[in-house]
Motif scaffolding. Structure first.
Motif, short mmCIF file in Angstrom:
data_model
loop_
_atom_site.label_atom_id
_atom_site.label_comp_id
_atom_site.label_asym_id
_atom_site.label_seq_id
_atom_site.Cartn_x
_atom_site.Cartn_y
_atom_site.Cartn_z
N GLY A 4 -2.51 -7.76 -6.12
CA GLY A 4 -2.55 -9.14 -6.61
C GLY A 4 -3.97 -9.63 -6.77
O GLY A 4 -4.93 -8.88 -6.65
N PHE A 19 1.12 -12.11 -7.62
CA PHE A 19 1.65 -10.87 -7.06
C PHE A 19 2.43 -10.11 -8.14
O PHE A 19 3.00 -10.72 -9.06
CB PHE A 19 2.61 -11.17 -5.90
N ALA A 30 5.67 -6.27 -3.00
CA ALA A 30 4.49 -6.30 -2.13
C ALA A 30 4.95 -6.06 -0.69
O ALA A 30 6.14 -5.95 -0.41
CB ALA A 30 3.76 -7.63 -2.25
#
Length: 447
Positions: free
Chosen positions: A409, A427, A320
């Motif tokens: 997410g 996530f 991420a």
């Protein structure tokens, strides 16, 4: 059946590609639709005139008509070339001129075969060209081209009437083409109107959010500044003891931290609404980033003597944007502290499941009703006060929800009034870099 289905898909795809020649992403909806309509008219004219040309050539009844049909068919391809090089106005003018010349020639050669197609050109011209004088010139010219051969055919050399068998084909096709054109343009206008109404509703919604947000921000920026200013004025005066000065500085720092958090949330929320938030995913370790966030939360937690505990596998990796995850965790932990009672604790648990890394942040504070949980992510709300009177902009969880979506997410909230709240964050799971070193994380901008 499979062959039939398999045959339709390439044909449909090819038709869509032809319709999209010259279409740019920065075009307005109406301009792109008009351009597609011109492309499809050009493609239809090419195919139709090609078929008529070969039909007349094979029958050997009308060799001159056949030659005119084939020349026009090849000439229409220039329109696609002009669209490809973005010369849109020239393409429309060229198509109008070449089609008018073609149909007028056909109509003069056979005065009862092209009049309906000239009506098609007249309708298309009115739909495609915006200026009134252009429409007037085209109308007068095409009406004259229809009437002159009809009433003066005896004076025109090589002019003759097509038989009824050909008229039974030409007239229905021309009328059907007129119907399709008008229906297609009407659908364009209807979709354009729907798009306008949709954007209008979105703008009204944004305007409501903006008005509500201004009222919140005006209070939440003014209050910490006013409190800090008052504290500094008192500190500048003589007669204050050391213990009071230390407490005053601590309070001023807390007010500035609150102000910084509110302004930062506001900036990120504004960037999102201006389409400026873009995820830049990296593989990074959970524990390293979580340590940075918890370090930034120390001042906030010490004010209420809240203990922050972490559990689980902190060696996991996430895929991420690290800065986005930092903002998410900081907002979630800030809320957990805000709504916790003094001398309480907040737990952060980390685990992996189903290709995702799961965070569970639990506090034992005020909690929320189910109705309030459902409303949290919809609009900026007038925020609730924390257990020590803390107040925010109400943007934190909306920003968190947006950032979670950007990073692939999701977020889920469980809460019981007066018992506490658990916020679940999931996530995408990352991988440990092959060089055994975690990718560099950006420095935390939080104070």
């Amino acid at each position: 059946m499979c062959r039939s289905k398999g045959g339709r898909i390439p044909l449909q795809t090819m038709w869509q590609k032809i319709g999209s020649i010259g279409v740019r992403t920065d075009m307005s909806y109406l301009d792109s639709r008009r351009l597609k309509m011109v492309n499809l008219i050009t493609a239809s004219a090419f195919v139709g005139s090609l078929c008529y040309g070969f039909g007349n050539l094979i029958s050997n009844e009308h060799p001159i008509l056949s030659m005119v049909d084939l020349i026009y068919s090849l000439g229409t391809l220039v329109v696609f070339r002009l669209h490809h090089v973005r010369r849109y106005a020239e393409a429309k003018a060229y198509l109008l001129i070449i089609t008018s010349i073609f149909l007028i020639t056909i109509n003069f050669l056979s005065y009862n075969i092209a009049e309906y197609y000239l009506l098609c050109v007249l309708i298309v011209s009115i739909l495609v060209f915006h200026r009134v004088w252009v429409q007037a010139v085209i109308s007068v010219s095409l009406i004259a081209a229809i009437l002159i051969p009809k009433f003066f055919s005896a004076y025109l050399p090589y002019s003759y009437a097509i038989g009824e068998d050909r008229l039974l084909i030409n007239v229905p096709i021309a009328i059907l083409f007129i119907f399709i054109l008008v229906r297609h343009f009407k659908s364009i206008q209807q979709r354009y109107q729907e798009e306008i109404e949709k954007q209008q509703l979105h703008l009204e919604e944004l305007n409501r959010d903006k008005e509500q947000l201004f009222a919140i921000v005006a209070h939440d920026i003014r209050s910490p500044l006013a409190a800090t200013s008052q504290i500094l004025q008192m500190l500048s005066q003589n007669g204050t003891d050391e213990a009071w000065e230390k407490k005053a500085i601590h309070q001023a720092n807390a007010q500035l931290l609150m102000l910084t958090e509110n302004v930062e949330n506001l900036l990120h929320w504004s960037a999102k609404n201006l389409k400026g938030l873009i995820g830049r995913p990296l593989h990074f370790q959970v524990g390293s980033l979580l340590d940075q966030v918890l370090l930034g939360m120390q001042t906030h937690s010490l004010e209420k003597n809240i203990r922050l505990d972490t559990y689980g596998d902190l060696d996991l990796y996430i895929l991420a944007d690290p800065e986005h995850v930092r903002i998410i965790l900081r907002n979630i932990l800030s809320n957990a502290i805000k709504f916790s009672y003094e001398n309480g604790m907040v737990d952060v648990r980390v685990a992996a499941a189903d290709g995702m890394v799961h965070f569970a942040v639990t506090d034992h504070g005020l909690g929320m009703s189910e109705a309030k949980v459902e409303e949290l992510f919809r609009h900026p709300l007038y925020p609730s006060y924390g257990t020590s009177g803390e107040r925010g902009t109400g943007l934190g969880l909306i920003l968190v929800h947006n950032l979670m979506e950007i990073n692939g997410g999701n977020i889920r909230i469980e809460s019981i009034p007066y018992a506490g709240t658990t916020i679940h964050l999931r996530f995408p799971k990352g991988e440990k870099p092959s060089n055994q070193k975690m990718q560099a994380l950006p420095a935390d901008r939080a104070p």
